[in-house]
Design a protein around this motif. Structure first.
Motif, mmCIF file in Angstrom:
data_model
loop_
_atom_site.group_PDB
_atom_site.id
_atom_site.type_symbol
_atom_site.label_atom_id
_atom_site.label_comp_id
_atom_site.label_asym_id
_atom_site.label_seq_id
_atom_site.Cartn_x
_atom_site.Cartn_y
_atom_site.Cartn_z
ATOM 1 N N VAL A 57 44.698 32.215 40.738
ATOM 2 C CA VAL A 57 45.034 33.609 41.054
ATOM 3 C C VAL A 57 46.520 33.676 41.413
ATOM 4 C CG1 VAL A 57 44.525 35.593 42.509
ATOM 5 C CG2 VAL A 57 42.667 34.080 41.783
ATOM 6 N N LYS A 75 48.281 36.725 41.275
ATOM 7 C CA LYS A 75 48.634 38.129 41.511
ATOM 8 C C LYS A 75 49.695 38.204 42.610
ATOM 9 C CE LYS A 75 44.819 38.545 44.806
ATOM 10 N NZ LYS A 75 43.422 38.985 44.993
ATOM 11 N N TYR A 114 51.391 35.391 45.234
ATOM 12 C CA TYR A 114 51.393 35.493 46.703
ATOM 13 C C TYR A 114 52.823 35.263 47.239
ATOM 14 C CZ TYR A 114 46.207 34.981 46.631
ATOM 15 O OH TYR A 114 44.858 35.120 46.402
ATOM 16 N N LEU A 142 42.415 41.418 37.070
ATOM 17 C CA LEU A 142 41.373 41.452 38.110
ATOM 18 C C LEU A 142 40.823 42.853 38.366
ATOM 19 C CD1 LEU A 142 42.824 38.953 40.727
ATOM 20 C CD2 LEU A 142 40.655 38.712 39.515
ATOM 21 N N LYS A 170 31.833 43.159 36.423
ATOM 22 C CA LYS A 170 31.833 42.965 37.872
ATOM 23 C C LYS A 170 30.667 43.688 38.521
ATOM 24 C CE LYS A 170 34.863 42.421 41.715
ATOM 25 N NZ LYS A 170 36.250 42.037 41.967
ATOM 26 N N ARG A 190 33.790 47.206 47.090
ATOM 27 C CA ARG A 190 35.155 47.533 46.689
ATOM 28 C C ARG A 190 35.119 47.913 45.210
ATOM 29 N NH1 ARG A 190 39.819 43.127 47.859
ATOM 30 N NH2 ARG A 190 38.811 42.183 46.050
ATOM 31 N N HIS A 195 32.506 39.359 43.906
ATOM 32 C CA HIS A 195 33.481 38.885 44.895
ATOM 33 C C HIS A 195 32.830 38.926 46.273
ATOM 34 C CE1 HIS A 195 37.492 37.809 46.186
ATOM 35 N NE2 HIS A 195 37.641 38.882 46.923
ATOM 36 N N ASN A 207 36.017 32.584 45.452
ATOM 37 C CA ASN A 207 37.413 32.562 45.899
ATOM 38 C C ASN A 207 37.645 31.247 46.640
ATOM 39 O OD1 ASN A 207 35.953 32.930 48.237
ATOM 40 N ND2 ASN A 207 36.925 34.866 48.812
ATOM 41 N N SER A 208 38.812 31.087 47.266
ATOM 42 C CA SER A 208 39.137 29.812 47.913
ATOM 43 C C SER A 208 38.072 29.379 48.911
ATOM 44 C CB SER A 208 40.476 29.917 48.658
ATOM 45 O OG SER A 208 41.537 30.023 47.754
ATOM 46 N N ARG A 227 37.966 31.031 41.270
ATOM 47 C CA ARG A 227 39.178 31.859 41.341
ATOM 48 C C ARG A 227 39.970 31.561 42.627
ATOM 49 N NH1 ARG A 227 35.108 35.772 40.622
ATOM 50 N NH2 ARG A 227 35.650 36.596 42.673
ATOM 51 N N PRO A 228 40.619 30.397 42.702
ATOM 52 C CA PRO A 228 41.366 30.074 43.924
ATOM 53 C C PRO A 228 42.691 30.828 44.004
ATOM 54 C CG PRO A 228 41.736 28.371 42.292
ATOM 55 C CD PRO A 228 40.744 29.330 41.687
ATOM 56 N N GLY A 229 42.997 31.303 45.185
ATOM 57 C CA GLY A 229 44.307 31.894 45.454
ATOM 58 C C GLY A 229 44.974 31.114 46.577
ATOM 59 N N ILE A 230 44.643 31.462 47.803
ATOM 60 C CA ILE A 230 45.411 30.980 48.963
ATOM 61 C C ILE A 230 45.463 29.458 49.058
ATOM 62 C CG2 ILE A 230 43.510 31.025 50.668
ATOM 63 C CD1 ILE A 230 47.131 32.250 51.258
ATOM 64 N N TYR A 245 48.349 35.007 53.956
ATOM 65 C CA TYR A 245 48.504 35.770 52.712
ATOM 66 C C TYR A 245 49.584 36.843 52.868
ATOM 67 C CZ TYR A 245 43.452 34.553 51.679
ATOM 68 O OH TYR A 245 42.234 33.965 51.456
HETATM 69 C C1 LIG Z 1 42.704 37.717 45.333
HETATM 70 C C2 LIG Z 1 41.379 37.384 44.743
HETATM 71 C C3 LIG Z 1 40.908 36.053 44.715
HETATM 72 C C4 LIG Z 1 41.613 34.914 45.425
HETATM 73 O O1 LIG Z 1 41.246 34.914 46.804
HETATM 74 P P1 LIG Z 1 41.715 33.743 47.801
HETATM 75 O O2 LIG Z 1 41.063 34.082 49.084
HETATM 76 O O3 LIG Z 1 43.199 33.856 47.903
HETATM 77 O O4 LIG Z 1 41.272 32.474 47.198
HETATM 78 C C5 LIG Z 1 39.731 35.796 44.022
HETATM 79 N N1 LIG Z 1 39.046 36.793 43.415
HETATM 80 C C6 LIG Z 1 39.454 38.085 43.451
HETATM 81 C C7 LIG Z 1 38.648 39.129 42.786
HETATM 82 C C8 LIG Z 1 40.615 38.418 44.129
HETATM 83 O O5 LIG Z 1 41.010 39.701 44.184
#
Ligand SMILES: *Cc1c(COP(=O)(O)O)cnc(C)c1O
Length: 357
Positions: A33, A35, A39, A79, A123, A130, A159, A191-192, A207-210, A340
């Motif tokens: 991720v 976006k 970050y 997303l 989704k 959301r 999510h 997610n993370s 879907r890892p972000g942080i 974040y």
């Molecule tokens: C931002 C986002 C993520 C990443 O989340 P983290 O907590 O940063 O891992 C994953 N999925 C969706 C739909 C998001 O909007």
């Protein structure tokens, strides 16, 4: 001499953190991720360090196209999907996948005349409330997407609202499993926090972000304990020193009042750089590698560090606002926010240097 504030981005740490994710979810494909300008780390820069990822997730079509122009060939997912019909030919042309989260989007996709079919992520709203189709809308939404002439493939996605804290993911996961049982379609949920804590959610795409950026998704577990390395380090220097007498105040509002004679350092970093203005006295900060505290109110371009106990600190002493040696998570907690938000708020005026190439 330039203003001493800069952010360094450790590319090797980004790659390392991708490896940590991979070890947690060895059987899933990784949708990194990136976006919000990754970050705050720089989207193309981050994508380069994460080029072993199987896909990238972004918000805006411009970002997806910039990734294609830079030569990235892996899956790219929007997303929130597309926002208007005029984006659809570009999605088709550049092979960009789209979340479909409500029926108006599905209808726009059905009506379009496209050169190629599009991969979609359907989704389901399993409780985050959301984006996503409600459970009772899901079967019809799936049926219509399967009949949609412009759809190449459907991946099922949701999510989690509380993957990082109680009550956890079980109610949302049970609902998702119940709705999608028997469907031979790829899935993307985690997610993370879910990647690290809930392996039963991993599915086909995580879907890892942080975690990629080296911060912890959990309040009670540090990034270091999770094996993650900080990527962004925000560094500056002391540009002036003041000696307060007992009773003197420092900064706007006279918010900090010295109880005893106190040496303070003026740090070149303020809220216009992205440092949170609401960080109170006591927020951790490093001066000369030693941990101390901020004092008083953060101003636009400067903030105050307590130099008590750091007698060698002087003009030009190095300061770390967060990053290597001072977890962003700790600074964020002191300021009542999350890492974040600190990362995303890094201002464009802060010069960025890349390390760990
Ligand atoms: C931002 C986002 C993520 C990443 O989340 P983290 O907590 O940063 O891992 C994953 N999925 C969706 C739909 C998001 O909007």
């Amino acid at each position: 001499m330039a203003r001493p504030l800069q952010a360094s981005i450790d590319l090797a740490a980004l790659t390392h953190n991708l490896g940590v994710v991979r070890r947690h979810a060895p059987n899933s494909r990784i949708m990194a991720v990136i976006k919000a300008n990754a970050y705050g780390h720089g989207m193309l820069r981050a994508a380069g360090a994460l080029r072993e990822a199987d896909g990238f997730a972004v918000l805006r079509l411009e970002e997806a196209m910039a990734l294609r122009e830079a030569g990235f060939t892996q899956r790219i997912l929007l997303l929130e999907g597309f926002f208007s019909a005029d984006e659809l030919p570009l999605l088709a042309q550049h092979r960009i996948s789209s979340v479909i989260h409500h029926s108006a989007q599905a209808e726009l996709l059905q009506r379009a005349e496209l050169s190629e079919k599009i991969d979609v992520f359907l989704k389901i709203n399993t409780g985050m409330n959301r984006l996503g189709f409600l459970p009772e809308q899901f079967p019809a939404a799936l049926e219509s997407l399967r009949a949609n002439k412009n759809v190449a493939s459907v991946t099922l996605t949701t999510h989690f609202a509380t993957a990082d804290e109680p009550p956890g993911i079980s109610a949302q996961l049970e609902l998702f499993d119940r709705l999608t049982r028997g469907l031979e379609l790829p899935r993307s949920l985690a997610n993370s926090a879910a990647i690290l804590r809930h392996p039963e959610t991993h599915g086909d795409w995580v879907r890892p972000g942080i975690t990629l950026y080296g911060a912890s998704p959990f309040a009670e577990a540090s990034a270091q304990e999770l094996g993650l390395k900080p990527v962004m380090t925000l560094q500056s220097r002391i540009i002036a020193v003041q000696n307060l007498g007992a009773g003197d105040t420092a900064g706007y509002g006279g918010l900090f009042r010295a109880e005893r004679p106190t040496r303070i350092g003026i740090v070149a970093c303020g809220y216009a750089d992205g440092y949170p203005r609401h960080a109170p006295t006591g927020t951790p900060i490093l001066v000369n590698g030693k941990r101390t505290r901020t004092i008083g109110r953060v101003s636009m371009d400067m903030l105050f560090a307590d130099l008590t106990g750091i007698p060698d600190a002087a003009v030009d002493s190095p300061v770390t606002l967060w990053g290597d040696g001072l977890p962003a998570d700790e600074v964020a907690r002191a300021a009542g926010t999350i890492s974040y938000e600190l990362f995303c708020a890094l201002a464009p005026r802060v010069p960025v240097v890349e390390i760990g190439k």
